[in-house]
Design an enzyme around this catalytic site. Structure first.
Site, PDB file in Angstrom:
ATOM      1  N   ASP A 249     -11.837  34.984 -18.996  1.00 51.89           N
ATOM      2  CA  ASP A 249     -13.148  35.390 -19.506  1.00 51.89           C
ATOM      3  C   ASP A 249     -13.010  36.783 -20.110  1.00 51.89           C
ATOM      4  O   ASP A 249     -12.143  37.559 -19.700  1.00 51.89           O
ATOM      5  CB  ASP A 249     -14.194  35.407 -18.377  1.00 51.89           C
ATOM      6  CG  ASP A 249     -15.613  35.299 -18.927  1.00 51.89           C
ATOM      7  OD1 ASP A 249     -16.191  34.191 -18.880  1.00 51.89           O
ATOM      8  OD2 ASP A 249     -16.146  36.319 -19.412  1.00 51.89           O
ATOM      9  N   SER A 250     -13.893  37.088 -21.067  1.00 50.03           N
ATOM     10  CA  SER A 250     -13.840  38.430 -21.666  1.00 50.03           C
ATOM     11  C   SER A 250     -14.507  39.463 -20.765  1.00 50.03           C
ATOM     12  O   SER A 250     -14.335  40.658 -20.959  1.00 50.03           O
ATOM     13  CB  SER A 250     -14.512  38.420 -23.041  1.00 50.03           C
ATOM     14  OG  SER A 250     -15.795  37.859 -22.928  1.00 50.03           O
ATOM     15  N   ASP A 298     -15.645  26.069 -21.940  1.00 50.82           N
ATOM     16  CA  ASP A 298     -17.108  26.160 -21.817  1.00 50.82           C
ATOM     17  C   ASP A 298     -17.581  27.451 -22.491  1.00 50.82           C
ATOM     18  O   ASP A 298     -18.033  28.383 -21.827  1.00 50.82           O
ATOM     19  CB  ASP A 298     -17.509  26.125 -20.330  1.00 50.82           C
ATOM     20  CG  ASP A 298     -19.016  26.110 -20.148  1.00 50.82           C
ATOM     21  OD1 ASP A 298     -19.738  25.771 -21.112  1.00 50.82           O
ATOM     22  OD2 ASP A 298     -19.487  26.438 -19.029  1.00 50.82           O
ATOM     23  N   CYS A 338     -22.774  24.509 -26.145  1.00 48.77           N
ATOM     24  CA  CYS A 338     -24.172  24.726 -25.756  1.00 48.77           C
ATOM     25  C   CYS A 338     -24.994  25.213 -26.941  1.00 48.77           C
ATOM     26  O   CYS A 338     -26.078  25.754 -26.763  1.00 48.77           O
ATOM     27  CB  CYS A 338     -24.261  25.681 -24.570  1.00 48.77           C
ATOM     28  SG  CYS A 338     -23.653  27.325 -24.941  1.00 48.77           S
TER      29      CYS A 338
HETATM   30  N1  SAH Z   1     -18.274  28.000 -17.267  1.00 46.90           N
HETATM   31  C1  SAH Z   1     -19.203  29.005 -16.828  1.00 46.90           C
HETATM   32  C2  SAH Z   1     -20.125  29.474 -17.914  1.00 46.90           C
HETATM   33  C3  SAH Z   1     -19.465  30.026 -19.152  1.00 46.90           C
HETATM   34  S1  SAH Z   1     -20.513  31.000 -20.135  1.00 46.90           S
HETATM   35  C4  SAH Z   1     -19.992  28.483 -15.643  1.00 46.90           C
HETATM   36  O1  SAH Z   1     -20.026  27.270 -15.409  1.00 46.90           O
HETATM   37  O2  SAH Z   1     -20.579  29.293 -14.929  1.00 46.90           O
HETATM   38  C5  SAH Z   1     -19.477  31.666 -21.324  1.00 46.90           C
HETATM   39  C6  SAH Z   1     -18.565  32.795 -20.882  1.00 46.90           C
HETATM   40  O3  SAH Z   1     -17.703  33.101 -21.955  1.00 46.90           O
HETATM   41  C7  SAH Z   1     -19.222  34.104 -20.518  1.00 46.90           C
HETATM   42  O4  SAH Z   1     -18.871  34.442 -19.204  1.00 46.90           O
HETATM   43  C8  SAH Z   1     -18.660  35.153 -21.506  1.00 46.90           C
HETATM   44  O5  SAH Z   1     -18.374  36.389 -20.885  1.00 46.90           O
HETATM   45  C9  SAH Z   1     -17.393  34.502 -21.942  1.00 46.90           C
HETATM   46  N2  SAH Z   1     -16.904  34.782 -23.298  1.00 46.90           N
HETATM   47  C10 SAH Z   1     -17.577  34.918 -24.448  1.00 46.90           C
HETATM   48  N3  SAH Z   1     -16.755  35.052 -25.498  1.00 46.90           N
HETATM   49  C11 SAH Z   1     -15.488  35.007 -24.995  1.00 46.90           C
HETATM   50  C12 SAH Z   1     -14.185  35.074 -25.587  1.00 46.90           C
HETATM   51  N4  SAH Z   1     -14.013  35.170 -26.914  1.00 46.90           N
HETATM   52  N5  SAH Z   1     -13.114  34.987 -24.769  1.00 46.90           N
HETATM   53  C13 SAH Z   1     -13.288  34.866 -23.429  1.00 46.90           C
HETATM   54  N6  SAH Z   1     -14.477  34.783 -22.846  1.00 46.90           N
HETATM   55  C14 SAH Z   1     -15.571  34.850 -23.604  1.00 46.90           C
END
Ligand code: SAH
Length: 394
Positions: A249-250, A298, A338
């Site tokens: 995650d970022s 996701d 989403c």
């Molecule tokens: N799968 C999770 C929800 C994911 S929401 C669950 O079930 O709870 C999307 C996530 O992607 C967020 O936490 C956001 O911080 C992260 N994100 C957004 N852009 C990103 C990128 N380019 N690389 C990595 N993470 C990213």
């Protein structure tokens, strides 16, 4: 009451009970209608059609709440609708083993612009339209009365507020300030979340049923969970018997919370948490020849408006292609979108395009959608936004 007259030929969606009226469909609406005021909508010939609330700044100028001339937007109506939404959740078996779910899902519950999420003893509210903003106090009072929570916290920080000309608003609206870290129970797992700091209203409730569906493929697997946030899909995978998990995650805060969540549930499997950009990391894994049994994608919403759809499409194609290239033969790709503006059809086409480029045979095993506490009203198909595919990649 102010009257909004539609242009000739624009009444069809209203008759079919679609709750939105765009500015382009309106012939005349007094310039001086108060923000959030109730308006009657008439045909070009002057016939009464429906009643809604006025949003002076939004392209969606009116949000309809009734097609019955006798119904007015008073406290009793708000109460009836909130009670019905609550009853719908209580009747559903999925809410029996969780204390966190969406209680009111805006248009889908006949309450355009209102989101209410329940997290244990606390409620989180979002007022997303001028119509709801104007009735915020009444709504808070009704919620306190029906649900008797310890506190009601407002998180009206969503992008849509800008389109409505509303400032973000956050803080306690009623009762106690929630503790910095709240624990919720979702099926057999507990999760920490922070109501003030967390993404969305704190947690991705819309994935609740999907957590179990995805977990079913993780026993004995080496799993890569991309866009893991605080572990909504990582924890079920761990609980189901994954042998190793890499969570990406970022957000470093999200990953710290993910580790805390594993500990909270006494899940001790080997895990790597990597703070970084999934697009870059997937490329790196491909270059390194790393392979996984299960890859989960996701991502956040890539398309917030029509002009972003093309770019979003390329983004989805890119990560899906990369993911297919690092899944072991016969392994699993779980892929979500989403973005409401990307239809389920278009999403499948994107994944298809990725499979051609990856030169892998890909079979859809399961189609996933948003959890039943985010119902889709037939007159408002826009309420459907989450789609997912569980695929086998040969
Ligand atoms: N799968 C999770 C929800 C994911 S929401 C669950 O079930 O709870 C999307 C996530 O992607 C967020 O936490 C956001 O911080 C992260 N994100 C957004 N852009 C990103 C990128 N380019 N690389 C990595 N993470 C990213």
């Amino acid at each position: 009451m102010a009257i909004v007259t539609l242009l000739a030929g624009k009444e069809r969606p209203v008759i079919q009970r679609h709750p939105w009226i765009f500015s382009g469909a309106i012939k005349k609406g007094a310039a001086s209608i108060e923000h959030g005021a109730v308006v009657d909508v008439h045909t070009n010939d002057g016939a009464w059609l429906a009643r809604g609330t006025w949003s002076s700044d939004s392209q969606i100028r009116v949000r309809l709440f009734t097609w019955d001339t006798d119904e007015v937007l008073d406290e009793a109506l708000l109460r009836r609708r909130i009670e019905r939404a609550y009853e719908g959740r209580r009747l559903h078996p999925a809410t029996s083993d969780t204390n966190a779910y969406r209680l009111v899902y805006a248009e889908s519950d006949g309450l355009p612009g209102l989101i209410v999420d329940q997290y244990g003893d606390y409620l989180v509210v979002q007022f997303l339209t001028q119509g709801m903003e104007a009735r915020a106090e009444t709504i808070v009072k009704i919620l306190a009365d029906i649900l008797q929570p310890r506190g009601i916290y407002e998180r009206s920080d969503a992008d849509i507020r800008n389109k409505e000309g509303l400032q973000p608003n956050e803080g306690v609206r009623w009762g106690d300030l929630p503790p910095e870290l709240l624990t919720i129970q979702d099926h057999m797992l507990s999760f920490y979340l922070s109501l003030p700091e967390g993404q969305k209203t704190g947690f991705y409730l819309d994935q609740s049923i999907n957590r179990r569906r995805v977990a079913a493929y993780c026993d004995g697997a080496d799993v890569l969970d991309c866009f893991s946030y605080t572990g909504g899909l990582t924890l079920p995978a761990a609980q189901a018997g994954a042998t190793h998990i890499t969570a990406v995650d970022s957000s470093q805060t999200a990953l710290e919370m993910l580790r805390a969540n594993l500990e909270l549930n006494q899940l001790t499997i080997p895990i790597d948490t990597t703070t970084g950009d999934v697009f870059k990391l997937l490329r790196q894994y491909r270059e390194e020849g790393r392979q996984f049994d299960v890859v989960i994608l996701d991502p956040p919403k890539f398309a917030h408006n029509q002009s972003q759809v093309e770019r979003a499409t390329r983004g989805y194609k890119d990560i899906n292609l990369l993911a297919m290239q690092i899944v072991r033969r016969g392994g699993i790709l779980v892929t979500f979108s989403c973005s409401g503006l990307i239809s389920a059809d278009l999403f499948q086409k994107i994944v298809f395009g990725a499979s051609l480029d990856a030169q892998r045979d890909v079979q859809i095993l399961e189609r996933l959608t948003q959890a039943p506490d985010h119902p889709i009203l037939l007159t408002f198909p826009e309420g459907a936004y989450l789609k997912g595919l569980i695929c086998r990649v040969w």
